[in-house]
Scaffold this motif. Structure first.
Motif, PDB file in Angstrom:
ATOM      1  N   ILE A 184      -8.328 -28.609  13.235  1.00  0.00           N
ATOM      2  CA  ILE A 184      -7.478 -27.545  13.775  1.00  0.00           C
ATOM      3  C   ILE A 184      -6.535 -28.191  14.788  1.00  0.00           C
ATOM      4  O   ILE A 184      -5.469 -27.927  14.567  1.00  0.00           O
ATOM      5  CB  ILE A 184      -8.300 -26.499  14.477  1.00  0.00           C
ATOM      6  CG1 ILE A 184      -9.275 -25.601  13.186  1.00  0.00           C
ATOM      7  CG2 ILE A 184      -7.533 -25.261  14.972  1.00  0.00           C
ATOM      8  CD1 ILE A 184     -10.314 -24.581  13.834  1.00  0.00           C
TER       9      ILE A 184
ATOM     10  N   VAL B 224      -2.084 -19.046   8.914  1.00  0.00           N
ATOM     11  CA  VAL B 224      -3.335 -18.864   8.524  1.00  0.00           C
ATOM     12  C   VAL B 224      -3.888 -19.557   6.996  1.00  0.00           C
ATOM     13  O   VAL B 224      -4.974 -20.267   7.292  1.00  0.00           O
ATOM     14  CB  VAL B 224      -3.794 -17.204   8.090  1.00  0.00           C
ATOM     15  CG1 VAL B 224      -4.982 -16.964   7.711  1.00  0.00           C
ATOM     16  CG2 VAL B 224      -3.340 -16.459   9.544  1.00  0.00           C
ATOM     17  N   ALA B 225      -2.734 -19.675   6.214  1.00  0.00           N
ATOM     18  CA  ALA B 225      -3.067 -20.227   5.045  1.00  0.00           C
ATOM     19  C   ALA B 225      -3.301 -22.127   5.404  1.00  0.00           C
ATOM     20  O   ALA B 225      -4.243 -22.463   4.695  1.00  0.00           O
ATOM     21  CB  ALA B 225      -2.197 -20.177   4.132  1.00  0.00           C
TER      22      ALA B 225
ATOM     23  N   VAL C 292      -4.530 -23.195   8.277  1.00  0.00           N
ATOM     24  CA  VAL C 292      -5.638 -23.274   8.846  1.00  0.00           C
ATOM     25  C   VAL C 292      -6.720 -23.212   7.955  1.00  0.00           C
ATOM     26  O   VAL C 292      -7.699 -24.287   7.504  1.00  0.00           O
ATOM     27  CB  VAL C 292      -5.849 -22.430   9.881  1.00  0.00           C
ATOM     28  CG1 VAL C 292      -7.271 -22.494  10.608  1.00  0.00           C
ATOM     29  CG2 VAL C 292      -4.731 -22.777  11.095  1.00  0.00           C
ATOM     30  N   ALA C 293      -6.743 -22.280   6.938  1.00  0.00           N
ATOM     31  CA  ALA C 293      -7.871 -22.039   5.886  1.00  0.00           C
ATOM     32  C   ALA C 293      -7.866 -23.135   5.054  1.00  0.00           C
ATOM     33  O   ALA C 293      -8.829 -23.766   4.888  1.00  0.00           O
ATOM     34  CB  ALA C 293      -7.327 -20.630   5.123  1.00  0.00           C
ATOM     35  N   GLU C 294      -6.724 -23.681   4.466  1.00  0.00           N
ATOM     36  CA  GLU C 294      -6.705 -25.034   3.635  1.00  0.00           C
ATOM     37  C   GLU C 294      -7.178 -26.093   4.360  1.00  0.00           C
ATOM     38  O   GLU C 294      -8.190 -26.835   3.642  1.00  0.00           O
ATOM     39  CB  GLU C 294      -5.065 -25.116   3.076  1.00  0.00           C
ATOM     40  CG  GLU C 294      -4.730 -26.340   2.402  1.00  0.00           C
ATOM     41  CD  GLU C 294      -5.732 -26.341   0.799  1.00  0.00           C
ATOM     42  OE1 GLU C 294      -6.208 -27.125   0.417  1.00  0.00           O
ATOM     43  OE2 GLU C 294      -5.899 -25.117   0.364  1.00  0.00           O
TER      44      GLU C 294
ATOM     45  N   LEU D 101      -9.415 -26.408   6.640  1.00  0.00           N
ATOM     46  CA  LEU D 101     -11.037 -26.080   6.745  1.00  0.00           C
ATOM     47  C   LEU D 101     -11.540 -26.227   5.671  1.00  0.00           C
ATOM     48  O   LEU D 101     -12.721 -26.999   5.579  1.00  0.00           O
ATOM     49  CB  LEU D 101     -11.156 -24.789   7.763  1.00  0.00           C
ATOM     50  CG  LEU D 101     -10.678 -24.767   9.115  1.00  0.00           C
ATOM     51  CD1 LEU D 101     -11.082 -23.356   9.785  1.00  0.00           C
ATOM     52  CD2 LEU D 101     -11.192 -26.089   9.985  1.00  0.00           C
ATOM     53  N   HIS D 102     -11.064 -25.661   4.454  1.00  0.00           N
ATOM     54  CA  HIS D 102     -11.758 -25.468   3.155  1.00  0.00           C
ATOM     55  C   HIS D 102     -11.776 -27.207   2.671  1.00  0.00           C
ATOM     56  O   HIS D 102     -12.722 -27.431   2.345  1.00  0.00           O
ATOM     57  CB  HIS D 102     -10.957 -24.661   2.306  1.00  0.00           C
ATOM     58  CG  HIS D 102     -11.495 -24.701   0.833  1.00  0.00           C
ATOM     59  ND1 HIS D 102     -12.955 -24.113   0.684  1.00  0.00           N
ATOM     60  CD2 HIS D 102     -11.363 -24.985  -0.244  1.00  0.00           C
ATOM     61  CE1 HIS D 102     -13.198 -23.972  -0.559  1.00  0.00           C
ATOM     62  NE2 HIS D 102     -12.222 -24.985  -1.041  1.00  0.00           N
TER      63      HIS D 102
ATOM     64  N   LYS E 130     -14.420 -29.004   4.525  1.00  0.00           N
ATOM     65  CA  LYS E 130     -15.681 -28.630   4.103  1.00  0.00           C
ATOM     66  C   LYS E 130     -16.139 -29.190   2.727  1.00  0.00           C
ATOM     67  O   LYS E 130     -17.236 -29.845   2.607  1.00  0.00           O
ATOM     68  CB  LYS E 130     -15.604 -26.792   3.970  1.00  0.00           C
ATOM     69  CG  LYS E 130     -16.953 -26.524   3.379  1.00  0.00           C
ATOM     70  CD  LYS E 130     -17.009 -24.980   3.183  1.00  0.00           C
ATOM     71  CE  LYS E 130     -18.325 -24.707   2.513  1.00  0.00           C
ATOM     72  NZ  LYS E 130     -18.232 -23.129   1.897  1.00  0.00           N
TER      73      LYS E 130
END
Length: 146
Positions: free
Chosen positions: A107, A127-128, A130-132, A134-135, A138
């Protein structure tokens, strides 16, 4: 624009302190769950069945849940879990820190587009991003190809 995040040690210390102080919330959640834990678990048995792929395993799972009922898990959680909760949090600080660090670093390493007006596509892009990130992290950590 980079996102400023707290360092992992500060984050872990805050998590540990707050979580240890949450024992009464833990007990309250056990005593007044939003829904029946055993009924919800029994209702989820078909999904569990797909995972274990055995009719005998499903019958055993449901039988154990019915025998214990809500009183069974609540007694264990209140009589053992509540006493062990603060110590478990303390024992888990190192693992929590190790596991949260890569995500906080991911992040912190992002350069996000500028903020837009409330509800704008620009904000969804932030948002996208950050989501990308983090995904992707993962999946990398799990060894999954995605």
């Amino acid at each position: 624009m980079a996102i400023k995040v707290k360092d992992p040690t500060t984050t872990a210390t805050k998590w540990s302190t707050r979580a240890q102080a949450a024992v009464n919330d833990y007990k309250a959640g056990v005593q007044s769950p939003k829904q029946s834990q055993s009924a919800t678990a029994i209702a989820a048995a078909p999904l569990w069945q797909q995972a274990v792929a055995s009719p005998q395993a499903m019958a055993s799972f449901q039988s154990g849940l019915r025998a214990a009922g809500d009183a069974g898990w609540q007694a264990g959680a209140l009589n053992k879990g509540a006493q062990r909760y603060p110590g478990g949090i303390t024992a888990g600080v190192t693992k929590f820190t190790a596991n949260i660090t890569p995500f906080l670093n991911a992040i912190a390493g992002l350069n996000l587009p500028a903020k837009g007006l409330r509800g704008s596509a620009a904000n969804i892009q932030r948002v996208a991003a950050v989501a990308e990130a983090l995904h992707t992290l993962k999946l990398q950590r799990s060894g999954s190809p995605g």
